[in-house]
Design a protein around this motif. Structure first.
Motif, PDB file in Angstrom:
ATOM      1  N   GLU A  61      -2.287   2.639  -6.913  1.00  0.00           N
ATOM      2  CA  GLU A  61      -3.558   2.410  -7.610  1.00  0.00           C
ATOM      3  C   GLU A  61      -4.531   1.610  -6.751  1.00  0.00           C
ATOM      4  O   GLU A  61      -5.727   1.894  -6.709  1.00  0.00           O
ATOM      5  CB  GLU A  61      -3.303   1.671  -8.930  1.00  0.00           C
ATOM      6  CG  GLU A  61      -2.621   2.514  -9.985  1.00  0.00           C
ATOM      7  CD  GLU A  61      -2.368   1.697 -11.244  1.00  0.00           C
ATOM      8  OE1 GLU A  61      -1.678   0.659 -11.140  1.00  0.00           O
ATOM      9  OE2 GLU A  61      -2.864   2.074 -12.311  1.00  0.00           O
ATOM     10  N   LEU A  62      -4.001   0.592  -6.056  1.00  0.00           N
ATOM     11  CA  LEU A  62      -4.855  -0.234  -5.206  1.00  0.00           C
ATOM     12  C   LEU A  62      -5.421   0.586  -4.053  1.00  0.00           C
ATOM     13  O   LEU A  62      -6.609   0.466  -3.709  1.00  0.00           O
ATOM     14  CB  LEU A  62      -4.056  -1.420  -4.666  1.00  0.00           C
ATOM     15  CG  LEU A  62      -4.854  -2.485  -3.908  1.00  0.00           C
ATOM     16  CD1 LEU A  62      -5.793  -3.223  -4.834  1.00  0.00           C
ATOM     17  CD2 LEU A  62      -3.906  -3.478  -3.230  1.00  0.00           C
TER      18      LEU A  62
ATOM     19  N   GLY B  81       0.805  -1.221   0.000  1.00  0.00           N
ATOM     20  CA  GLY B  81       0.000   0.000   0.000  1.00  0.00           C
ATOM     21  C   GLY B  81       0.828   1.256   0.000  1.00  0.00           C
ATOM     22  O   GLY B  81       1.738   1.409  -0.822  1.00  0.00           O
ATOM     23  N   SER B  82       0.556   2.143   0.965  1.00  0.00           N
ATOM     24  CA  SER B  82       1.211   3.449   1.025  1.00  0.00           C
ATOM     25  C   SER B  82       2.333   3.432   2.053  1.00  0.00           C
ATOM     26  O   SER B  82       2.291   2.653   3.010  1.00  0.00           O
ATOM     27  CB  SER B  82       0.201   4.536   1.396  1.00  0.00           C
ATOM     28  OG  SER B  82      -0.863   4.559   0.473  1.00  0.00           O
TER      29      SER B  82
ATOM     30  N   GLN C  15      -9.924  -6.184  -9.116  1.00  0.00           N
ATOM     31  CA  GLN C  15      -9.550  -7.589  -8.906  1.00  0.00           C
ATOM     32  C   GLN C  15      -8.184  -7.890  -9.502  1.00  0.00           C
ATOM     33  O   GLN C  15      -7.374  -8.603  -8.893  1.00  0.00           O
ATOM     34  CB  GLN C  15     -10.622  -8.498  -9.508  1.00  0.00           C
ATOM     35  CG  GLN C  15     -11.963  -8.405  -8.793  1.00  0.00           C
ATOM     36  CD  GLN C  15     -13.060  -9.211  -9.468  1.00  0.00           C
ATOM     37  OE1 GLN C  15     -12.898  -9.652 -10.614  1.00  0.00           O
ATOM     38  NE2 GLN C  15     -14.180  -9.405  -8.791  1.00  0.00           N
ATOM     39  N   GLN C  16      -7.924  -7.329 -10.671  1.00  0.00           N
ATOM     40  CA  GLN C  16      -6.628  -7.557 -11.310  1.00  0.00           C
ATOM     41  C   GLN C  16      -5.497  -6.877 -10.525  1.00  0.00           C
ATOM     42  O   GLN C  16      -4.421  -7.453 -10.355  1.00  0.00           O
ATOM     43  CB  GLN C  16      -6.664  -7.043 -12.753  1.00  0.00           C
ATOM     44  CG  GLN C  16      -5.607  -7.638 -13.671  1.00  0.00           C
ATOM     45  CD  GLN C  16      -4.310  -6.871 -13.647  1.00  0.00           C
ATOM     46  OE1 GLN C  16      -4.298  -5.675 -13.352  1.00  0.00           O
ATOM     47  NE2 GLN C  16      -3.211  -7.544 -13.953  1.00  0.00           N
ATOM     48  N   LEU C  17      -5.757  -5.668 -10.008  1.00  0.00           N
ATOM     49  CA  LEU C  17      -4.763  -4.965  -9.190  1.00  0.00           C
ATOM     50  C   LEU C  17      -4.445  -5.760  -7.926  1.00  0.00           C
ATOM     51  O   LEU C  17      -3.277  -5.894  -7.539  1.00  0.00           O
ATOM     52  CB  LEU C  17      -5.278  -3.570  -8.811  1.00  0.00           C
ATOM     53  CG  LEU C  17      -5.267  -2.491  -9.901  1.00  0.00           C
ATOM     54  CD1 LEU C  17      -6.021  -1.250  -9.422  1.00  0.00           C
ATOM     55  CD2 LEU C  17      -3.832  -2.127 -10.262  1.00  0.00           C
TER      56      LEU C  17
ATOM     57  N   THR D  60     -10.491   2.420   0.717  1.00  0.00           N
ATOM     58  CA  THR D  60     -10.134   1.201   1.422  1.00  0.00           C
ATOM     59  C   THR D  60     -10.037   1.487   2.915  1.00  0.00           C
ATOM     60  O   THR D  60      -9.277   2.366   3.333  1.00  0.00           O
ATOM     61  CB  THR D  60      -8.786   0.669   0.896  1.00  0.00           C
ATOM     62  OG1 THR D  60      -8.915   0.395  -0.499  1.00  0.00           O
ATOM     63  CG2 THR D  60      -8.390  -0.602   1.622  1.00  0.00           C
ATOM     64  N   CYS D  61     -10.829   0.763   3.711  1.00  0.00           N
ATOM     65  CA  CYS D  61     -10.890   1.072   5.143  1.00  0.00           C
ATOM     66  C   CYS D  61     -10.549  -0.124   6.013  1.00  0.00           C
ATOM     67  O   CYS D  61     -10.739  -0.088   7.226  1.00  0.00           O
ATOM     68  CB  CYS D  61     -12.270   1.606   5.514  1.00  0.00           C
ATOM     69  SG  CYS D  61     -13.570   0.363   5.414  1.00  0.00           S
ATOM     70  N   ALA D  62     -10.070  -1.212   5.405  1.00  0.00           N
ATOM     71  CA  ALA D  62      -9.721  -2.406   6.174  1.00  0.00           C
ATOM     72  C   ALA D  62      -8.407  -2.978   5.666  1.00  0.00           C
ATOM     73  O   ALA D  62      -8.066  -2.832   4.487  1.00  0.00           O
ATOM     74  CB  ALA D  62     -10.824  -3.458   6.067  1.00  0.00           C
ATOM     75  N   VAL D  63      -7.671  -3.606   6.568  1.00  0.00           N
ATOM     76  CA  VAL D  63      -6.436  -4.297   6.182  1.00  0.00           C
ATOM     77  C   VAL D  63      -6.466  -5.713   6.725  1.00  0.00           C
ATOM     78  O   VAL D  63      -7.019  -5.976   7.805  1.00  0.00           O
ATOM     79  CB  VAL D  63      -5.170  -3.573   6.696  1.00  0.00           C
ATOM     80  CG1 VAL D  63      -4.989  -2.240   6.007  1.00  0.00           C
ATOM     81  CG2 VAL D  63      -5.201  -3.417   8.211  1.00  0.00           C
TER      82      VAL D  63
END
Length: 541
Positions: free
Chosen positions: A374-375, A352-353, A391-393, A450-453
């Motif tokens: 991008e993800l 991620g970041s 899904q591809q990312l 995106t709010c979950a890991v």
């Protein structure tokens, strides 16, 4: 033999079930009569037989077969109106060709307003016999419903015991009579299986909490989105989200297993326009979230994080410190179990970041970054995780991440949601190559980002055939995205693998946490917006 067991949800208008499904029954009958060979048999599920459309179909079937029986099996609930029409010894298309040729050219919902035969064509003797049939099933259904109402109001221990014994006897008799046993996958005749939604035992009690009576459902249909928010229709989920960290009790424990990916079919299909239901999430929660996203966008509620005031979100956000602390706690558990040698330096791959703080000060782990802007930038929509680009990312990130891990390593992976079979398949793969998986939600104050890991701990090497299989899936995804095809990959892990207990429970908990959090934030924004509008209207100066 042709069987037709079609229907759809008529809970919104149960009194018109027969009319609502009549066009489906019409098409099922046409298909059977066009397909059967001479002497063949046909079994058709129908409901009450009061409407003219049912009478016409029943007359046609009587003209087409030597024998027609209406039958309600013991495995069908006695209180509902379903019955099976069993038709034996088909006379052949030639016997009814003039009618059948016209039926093929006329189908659709408007058929409920038309009659297949003029009234004078149908013999009075047939109508009389049909009426007797309707009265027969009506009598027993009415008796059962009356008995159900009586038992619902007051059921004694003796009556409960009697019903339990009857049920157990019926199950035992059925199992012994038909000698049921599981078939190994190698013996399946049909490999591309679409197994339906399994009942999640952990969630079953909660689903009952959200159940509403028919009158309550009809009342809710009349309410606007804003009225539902104002009356607190969604508050139950918002309150649960604010006080309950489901990730703490959702630890998916995995063990290395032999994955027979050479037997897995890749299922392709038409691109999803939106995700409206999922076997991996409570249907009411997903329906409420979709309505919230759709109605908020229609109402011009700005969900862009640049304009989203942080005070709108009162949710407890899981910071980097908390996430890495939880991750380190799981690695210590593995060391205590001697899964990982304490002397080895465990690596944590962060997808991620870049972190905002100095991670080395938080945990004694080697942290490596796999950037994927991008993800992380991908936003939630009514398609959720069903977007082929997302899904591809996600799959591409996995294929780059897993080769960088050694036995015992950990990974932090952001996830948008797991409503689709495709994303559930990727979690299944992670489940089989990590010792523990849990999640943290929310990790962001942005409403639809995106709010979950996923916290994946204790890497166990992914077999090379599985890795190669994932690469083949990724290449197929890329080829679809680089063309104008209307297709996408819907599934690459068999559903019977995805619907197994521990994994299914984990997916339900993860998706519920994500959906409730998004719903909570949107509702807070809606209420703040309504309050701001009220202040402007009442305070012109």
């Amino acid at each position: 033999l042709i069987t037709a067991d079609g229907s759809f949800d008529c809970q919104g208008n149960p009194g018109e079930q027969e009319a609502l499904v009549s066009s489906l029954h019409y098409c099922e009958v046409v298909t059977a009569l066009m397909t059967l060979g001479n002497g063949g048999s046909f079994v058709l599920k129908m409901f009450t037989l009061f409407e003219h459309c049912s009478i016409n179909l029943m007359y046609l079937l009587n003209c087409s077969f030597d024998q027609v029986h209406v039958f309600k099996p013991a495995t069908s609930k006695a209180g509902n109106s379903e019955a099976y029409v069993v038709c034996l010894h088909y006379k052949g298309r030639e016997a009814i060709y003039p009618v059948l040729s016209k039926m093929v050219l006329n189908f659709g919902t408007e058929m409920t307003q038309k009659a297949l035969f003029p009234h004078h064509v149908i013999p009075e003797s047939f109508l009389k016999r049909h009426e007797e049939c309707c009265m027969f099933f009506h009598k027993y259904q009415l008796e059962t419903i009356s008995e159900n109402i009586r038992l619902f109001q007051c059921m004694g221990k003796g009556e409960q015991t009697k019903l339990n014994n009857l049920r157990d006897c019926a199950v035992q008799y059925f199992m012994e009579k038909f000698q049921l046993k599981p078939l190994s996958r190698n013996n399946w005749l049909v490999k591309k299986s679409n197994i339906g939604c399994s009942t999640n035992t952990e969630w079953f009690g909660q689903r009952n909490r959200y159940f509403k009576t028919y009158n309550e459902r009809k009342m809710l249909e009349t309410l606007s989105w804003k009225d539902k928010v104002a009356k607190g229709y969604f508050d139950i989920w918002a309150e649960e989200h604010a006080v309950y960290h489901s990730g703490q009790s959702s630890l998916l424990e995995g063990t290395a297993s032999h994955l027979e990916c050479h037997l897995w079919p890749i299922l392709e299909g038409k691109k999803l326009p939106k995700v409206k239901c999922s076997p991996f999430c409570d249907g009411e929660i997903l329906k409420a979230l979709n309505e919230a996203i759709e109605k908020s966008l229609e109402g011009a509620l700005n969900l862009d994080s640049k304009f989203w005031p942080k005070e709108h979100c009162s949710c407890h956000i899981f910071t980097e410190e908390l996430i890495f602390s939880e991750l380190f706690g799981l690695t210590k558990c593995l060391q205590n179990e001697q899964v990982v040698e304490p002397s080895n330096q465990i690596k944590c791959l962060l997808v991620g970041s870049p972190p905002l703080s100095d991670i080395k000060m938080l945990i004694p782990l080697e942290v490596q970054l796999l950037e994927s802007a991008e993800l992380m930038a991908f936003s939630c929509s009514l398609l959720h995780d069903g977007d082929p680009i997302y899904q591809q990312l996600f799959l591409d990130c996995l294929l780059h991440a897993l080769p960088q891990l050694q036995t015992g390593d950990a990974m932090i992976l952001p996830v948008l949601s797991c409503f689709t079979r495709f994303m559930a398949g990727l979690i299944f793969v992670l489940h089989n190559c990590f010792r523990f998986i849990t999640f943290s939600c929310p990790t962001s104050s942005e409403p639809l980002k995106t709010c979950a890991v996923l916290l994946c701990v204790g890497y166990q090497e992914l077999p090379n055939p599985v890795f190669q299989y994932l690469q083949n899936v990724n290449e197929l995804l890329s080829s679809f995205l680089n063309s104008d095809t209307p297709q996408q990959v819907l599934q690459f892990v068999p559903m019977e693998e995805l619907l197994k207990g521990a994994l299914l429970d984990f997916l339900w908990d993860l998706n519920a946490a994500i959906a409730k959090r998004r719903l909570h934030v949107i509702i807070q924004g809606e209420k703040k917006s309504a309050a701001f509008s009220y202040e402007i209207e009442t305070c012109p100066f």
